[in-house]
Design a protein around this motif. Structure first.
Motif, mmCIF file in Angstrom:
data_model
loop_
_atom_site.group_PDB
_atom_site.id
_atom_site.type_symbol
_atom_site.label_atom_id
_atom_site.label_comp_id
_atom_site.label_asym_id
_atom_site.label_seq_id
_atom_site.Cartn_x
_atom_site.Cartn_y
_atom_site.Cartn_z
ATOM 1 N N THR A 1 6.933 -7.179 11.132
ATOM 2 C CA THR A 1 6.088 -7.389 9.980
ATOM 3 C C THR A 1 5.226 -8.622 10.204
ATOM 4 N N THR B 1 2.862 -2.496 7.663
ATOM 5 C CA THR B 1 1.464 -2.852 7.934
ATOM 6 C C THR B 1 0.594 -2.593 6.717
ATOM 7 N N ASN B 2 -0.531 -3.305 6.651
ATOM 8 C CA ASN B 2 -1.483 -3.004 5.575
ATOM 9 C C ASN B 2 -2.363 -1.813 5.933
HETATM 10 N N1 SAM Z 1 0.672 -7.172 5.971
HETATM 11 C C1 SAM Z 1 1.693 -6.181 5.938
HETATM 12 C C2 SAM Z 1 1.719 -5.462 4.607
HETATM 13 O O1 SAM Z 1 0.998 -5.877 3.709
HETATM 14 O O2 SAM Z 1 2.470 -4.488 4.504
HETATM 15 C C3 SAM Z 1 3.068 -6.734 6.248
HETATM 16 C C4 SAM Z 1 3.433 -8.047 5.614
HETATM 17 S S1 SAM Z 1 3.471 -8.031 3.831
HETATM 18 C C5 SAM Z 1 3.950 -9.663 3.473
HETATM 19 C C6 SAM Z 1 4.940 -7.030 3.575
HETATM 20 C C7 SAM Z 1 5.056 -6.403 2.225
HETATM 21 O O3 SAM Z 1 5.245 -7.411 1.280
HETATM 22 C C8 SAM Z 1 3.834 -5.658 1.758
HETATM 23 O O4 SAM Z 1 3.911 -4.321 2.152
HETATM 24 C C9 SAM Z 1 3.863 -5.806 0.267
HETATM 25 O O5 SAM Z 1 4.308 -4.617 -0.267
HETATM 26 C C10 SAM Z 1 4.889 -6.881 0.028
HETATM 27 N N2 SAM Z 1 4.465 -8.032 -0.792
HETATM 28 C C11 SAM Z 1 3.585 -9.003 -0.496
HETATM 29 N N3 SAM Z 1 3.536 -9.929 -1.469
HETATM 30 C C12 SAM Z 1 4.424 -9.533 -2.414
HETATM 31 C C13 SAM Z 1 4.853 -10.073 -3.667
HETATM 32 N N4 SAM Z 1 4.387 -11.225 -4.132
HETATM 33 N N5 SAM Z 1 5.783 -9.383 -4.366
HETATM 34 C C14 SAM Z 1 6.287 -8.223 -3.888
HETATM 35 N N6 SAM Z 1 5.946 -7.684 -2.702
HETATM 36 C C15 SAM Z 1 5.010 -8.316 -1.989
#
Ligand code: SAM
Ligand code: SF4
Length: 331
Positions: free
Chosen positions: A70, A100-101
């Motif tokens: 991640t 991933t996004n």
């Molecule tokens: N960039 C990728 C993504 O967005 O999937 C991987 C890293 S991101 C930090 C991992 C996951 O964290 C995301 O899929 C999103 O669903 C979740 N996420 C990010 N900020 C969050 C928050 N404040 N509360 C809940 N889930 C969150």
């Protein structure tokens, strides 16, 4: 493989490791990153693929079986398929997934599949292009959709992560579930957690599982809880009673699952964390860089697991948000 399993002071066995490969990101979801002025970790402080592989190998020797890559946005890490191949070859590792996004997915999905990846979580909160832009502060909706299409074509098993923020995504809950039902994709609704970089989280900003269940039942039809196949999995899963599709909820706020937690985290800059919300963390980069002996790395992993708390206290007045926001921990 060697060594006794990683059991913490509350009897929880740790076999699941989430590895952040970068703190950088190409979009700016408001509940994770500030719009600008983000200070990223300098490259020399980021673990190399060899260091990540070594850490994962030591962890596998202590019973870790599942890995998730991640970030930040992991697809920004150059040559990611090389890392996937390396960790997939570690004896004991049974499952590798990636979160991933999706922005760069259409370009990279085939190479990642060739390297052994089969499971993906794609982050998508809405099917509304304008709301996507509002949430992510970028205009990449079409690229994410193209990434999902390409992964379906390649036969990946996909889940969608949708962050649930109150007074923002209520109108997206049903369309996302319909989208998933049509494509065999499970939607995982994730309650908004206090991990944003700007302190905007409030208990009242969380769209809770019960509210989402009510929206889904009204908009689509009855849901049945699926008996927990793996009680340590964080998602509570439901299937639609008509037999078409399922949804899951990561309800860290309304139904914390700490008592079943089996996870450890490695940040991109080489800190071991026993919880997303932990205040303390253990530096392992120095041990990885200063010694060829795995003993110190193993000792740091064991020490972190031993120190693990019983759980976060989001729902109490005692709760203190962690000093690092989500993108820099690795979600
Ligand atoms: N960039 C990728 C993504 O967005 O999937 C991987 C890293 S991101 C930090 C991992 C996951 O964290 C995301 O899929 C999103 O669903 C979740 N996420 C990010 N900020 C969050 C928050 N404040 N509360 C809940 N889930 C969150
Ligand atoms: Fe980037 Fe993922 Fe954070 Fe959104 S949630 S800003 S995509 S790291």
């Amino acid at each position: 493989m060697s060594g006794a399993p990683l059991v913490d002071g509350f009897g929880r066995v740790h076999d699941n490791l989430r590895i952040s490969v970068t703190d950088r990101c190409n979009i700016r979801c408001f509940y994770c990153m500030p719009e600008d002025g983000v200070k990223f970790v300098p490259k020399r402080e980021i673990l190399t693929f060899e260091e990540i592989e070594r850490f994962a190998r030591v962890a596998a020797g202590l019973g870790v079986r599942k890995l998730r890559l991640t970030g930040g946005e992991p697809l920004l890490r150059k040559d990611l398929p090389v890392l996937v191949r390396k960790v997939a070859a570690i004896p004991g590792i049974e499952d590798i997934a990636l979160t991933t996004n999706g922005v760069l997915l259409a370009e990279q999905a085939a190479a990642l599949r060739d390297s052994g990846l089969r499971r993906l979580n794609v982050h998508l909160d809405t099917l509304d292009r304008e709301r996507f832009r509002q949430i992510t502060r970028r205009d990449d909706f079409d690229r994410v959709m193209a990434g999902i299409d390409e992964c379906l074509r390649l036969g990946y098993s996909i889940k969608i992560n949708a962050v649930a923020v109150k007074n923002l995504v209520e109108a997206d809950i049903v369309p996302l579930a319909l989208f998933g039902r049509e494509r065999g994709i499970e939607i995982r609704y994730i309650e908004f957690m206090p991990l944003d970089s700007q302190g905007i989280w409030l208990p009242g900003a969380v769209l809770r599982q019960d509210d989402m269940l009510a929206l889904l039942e009204k908009g689509i039809g009855p849901l049945e809880a699926i008996p927990d196949a793996d009680p340590r999995a964080p998602a509570l899963e439901y299937r639609f009673s008509d037999g078409i599709g399922r949804v899951g909820f990561i309800s860290s706020v309304s139904r914390p699952f700490c008592l079943n937690c089996n996870r450890l985290r490695l940040t991109a800059d080489g800190k071991i964390r026993y919880c997303l919300f932990a205040i303390e963390e253990t530096d392992v980069r120095e041990a990885l860089r200063s010694s060829a002996d795995d003993g110190p790395v193993e000792a740091l992993i064991r020490g972190t697991v031993r120190a693990k708390w019983i759980g976060h206290e989001i729902n109490t007045a005692k709760f203190v948000p962690p000093p690092r926001p989500m993108y820099s921990i690795g979600g």
